[in-house]
Scaffold this active site. Structure first.
Site, PDB file in Angstrom:
ATOM      1  N   HIS A 139      -2.886  -6.847   6.527  1.00  0.00           N
ATOM      2  CA  HIS A 139      -2.790  -5.569   5.848  1.00  0.00           C
ATOM      3  C   HIS A 139      -1.828  -4.679   6.795  1.00  0.00           C
ATOM      4  O   HIS A 139      -1.611  -5.033   7.936  1.00  0.00           O
ATOM      5  CB  HIS A 139      -4.093  -5.032   5.788  1.00  0.00           C
ATOM      6  CG  HIS A 139      -4.951  -5.380   4.602  1.00  0.00           C
ATOM      7  ND1 HIS A 139      -4.620  -5.365   3.101  1.00  0.00           N
ATOM      8  CD2 HIS A 139      -5.966  -6.427   4.585  1.00  0.00           C
ATOM      9  CE1 HIS A 139      -5.421  -5.709   2.642  1.00  0.00           C
ATOM     10  NE2 HIS A 139      -6.222  -6.701   3.289  1.00  0.00           N
ATOM     11  N   ASP A 169       3.568  -0.688   4.437  1.00  0.00           N
ATOM     12  CA  ASP A 169       3.633  -1.119   3.138  1.00  0.00           C
ATOM     13  C   ASP A 169       4.896  -0.515   2.377  1.00  0.00           C
ATOM     14  O   ASP A 169       5.608  -1.289   1.856  1.00  0.00           O
ATOM     15  CB  ASP A 169       2.219  -0.461   2.221  1.00  0.00           C
ATOM     16  CG  ASP A 169       1.307  -1.564   2.501  1.00  0.00           C
ATOM     17  OD1 ASP A 169       1.452  -2.669   3.074  1.00  0.00           O
ATOM     18  OD2 ASP A 169      -0.001  -1.409   1.974  1.00  0.00           O
TER      19      ASP A 169
END
Length: 423
Positions: A139, A169
């Site tokens: 992540h 991200d």
């Protein structure tokens, strides 16, 4: 006159006419698709029956605005064939699976480019397509940690601070994917040759640090957080608490801006020299004492509109009401959702909000006609034609929060975590 920021017309924006096929995923790949859609591309998202973990309810998933959705089971032979039929008509394909997953599904770059040699095949992962961690789950926080970026953020002597999932991200991931896709599209236009764009969050985040690597090499940056000019170590590039528990952000780097800041605060004539690093702790304590004496609103009224480079630290809802953002329409309300307007802005071909977030499968028949793909009307097209709904109004195949088909989701089964990249 129609507001270009909320127009529902089609074919607007600098990417009007560009067809993008997006295989449903989480995090950066959907954001990349949204950005291309905001700029006018026809983005068709392939959702899969069964849903995906951590899904946002479709009606409020802003990253799926301006897109259309079809439902296809990629585990079924006819579903795979239909994806390749769509890829044959697309300019761009976006996927956010772990390395090797789309190949196992039969819709990888080799198969897609064989059908469409001009295709730009955009791949979004955390670790990249190769390397010892390529197959591992991850992540945003782990990618930032590994790239050395998370260690930059936070106070000296304190723990690293987590910048939501914006830096990895979306900045290091989605925006680099879009940059690569646009460059590859330009190449395809000139040569007729498509290619694969391998966008990894660790690569993008490391690339964002180019200036800092240069400073480090020159001996002008300490490899320790909270000790440098731009990481909170400097007392005139820092945040300070106010009397009412608010915060003010100070960025008075240049001499002339610092002079204005010192005049308005005010700082006494015998305040420590800002250039004397050994006295930075004294200067910080003096500035902190001044800010602690008044409320955030009082300091905002004093500094706003000046060249002191001081601003209140706002929450998301407070930012939406700020006069500067309101004047530019930076945040707009559409379909009952407050959301960012398309960015950047274009003088001749502005982006627009044409469609609300796509419900899974809602546009299957529409896309079948527009893209001339007969397979979308066949057995592999779940809910074809009308965005089929289950009793109670949930979209067909709705997963967590009613979300659409996700990365590695199987119809009626728990999503296979081995297939998802993570955000």
């Amino acid at each position: 006159m129609t507001d270009p920021m909320t127009s529902r017309s089609t074919g607007v924006g600098p990417l009007a006419g560009v067809r993008v096929l997006e295989l449903a995923a989480l995090g950066p790949a959907p954001f990349a698709g949204m950005l291309l859609a905001d700029l006018g591309a026809d983005v068709v998202r392939v959702d899969r029956p069964g849903g995906q973990p951590m899904a946002v309810p479709p009606a409020t998933d802003v990253t799926n605005r301006n897109k259309r959705s079809v439902l296809l089971d990629l585990k079924a032979a006819d579903g795979k064939a239909t994806v390749l039929d769509l890829a044959a008509r697309a300019d761009v394909l976006l996927e956010g699976f772990r390395p090797g997953v789309v190949e196992r599904l039969g819709v990888g770059p080799e198969a897609a480019l064989a059908r469409n040699p001009r295709l730009v095949y955009g791949r979004m992962t955390g670790w990249g397509q190769d390397g010892p961690l390529a197959a591992s789950a991850g992540h945003d926080i782990g990618y930032l940690a590994t790239a050395g970026t998370l260690g930059l953020i936070g106070p000296a002597g304190g723990p690293p601070a987590i910048p939501a999932n914006l830096l990895g991200d979306y900045a290091g991931g989605a925006l680099y994917l879009v940059s690569g896709v646009l460059a590859a599209l330009r190449h395809a236009e000139r040569t007729g040759e498509g290619q694969v764009v391998d966008s990894a969050i660790v690569d993008g985040v490391a690339h964002l640090g180019a200036m800092l690597w240069g400073l480090l090499g020159a001996g002008l940056w300490r490899d320790a957080r909270g000790t440098n000019l731009l990481d909170g170590g400097c007392p005139y590039y820092a945040v300070y608490a106010t009397a009412d528990g608010g915060w003010m952000a100070v960025g008075a780097l240049e001499e002339r801006f610092y002079a204005e800041f010192a005049r308005l605060l005010p700082l006494p004539a015998d305040a420590p020299d800002r250039g004397d690093v050994t006295r930075w702790p004294e200067l910080r304590a003096l500035i902190a004492e001044r800010f602690a004496a008044r409320s955030r609103a009082a300091w905002t009224a004093l500094f706003e509109g000046t060249d002191a480079c001081v601003a209140p630290v706002l929450s998301l809802r407070e930012a939406a009401a700020h006069p500067q953002l309101a004047a530019r329409g930076t945040l707009v309300t559409a379909d009952g959702l407050t959301q960012p307007a398309p960015a950047p802005r274009f003088s001749r071909t502005p982006g627009a909000l044409r469609r609300p977030p796509a419900e899974p499968g809602a546009h299957t028949a529409e896309v079948a006609a527009d893209w001339d793909v007969a397979g979308l009307r066949g057995p592999g097209a779940a809910g074809a034609g009308d965005g089929a709904r289950q009793p109670g109004g949930a979209p067909a195949g709705g997963g967590v929060g009613g979300g659409g088909g996700g990365v590695g989701a199987r119809a009626g089964a728990r999503p296979d975590s081995r297939e998802t990249t993570g955000s």
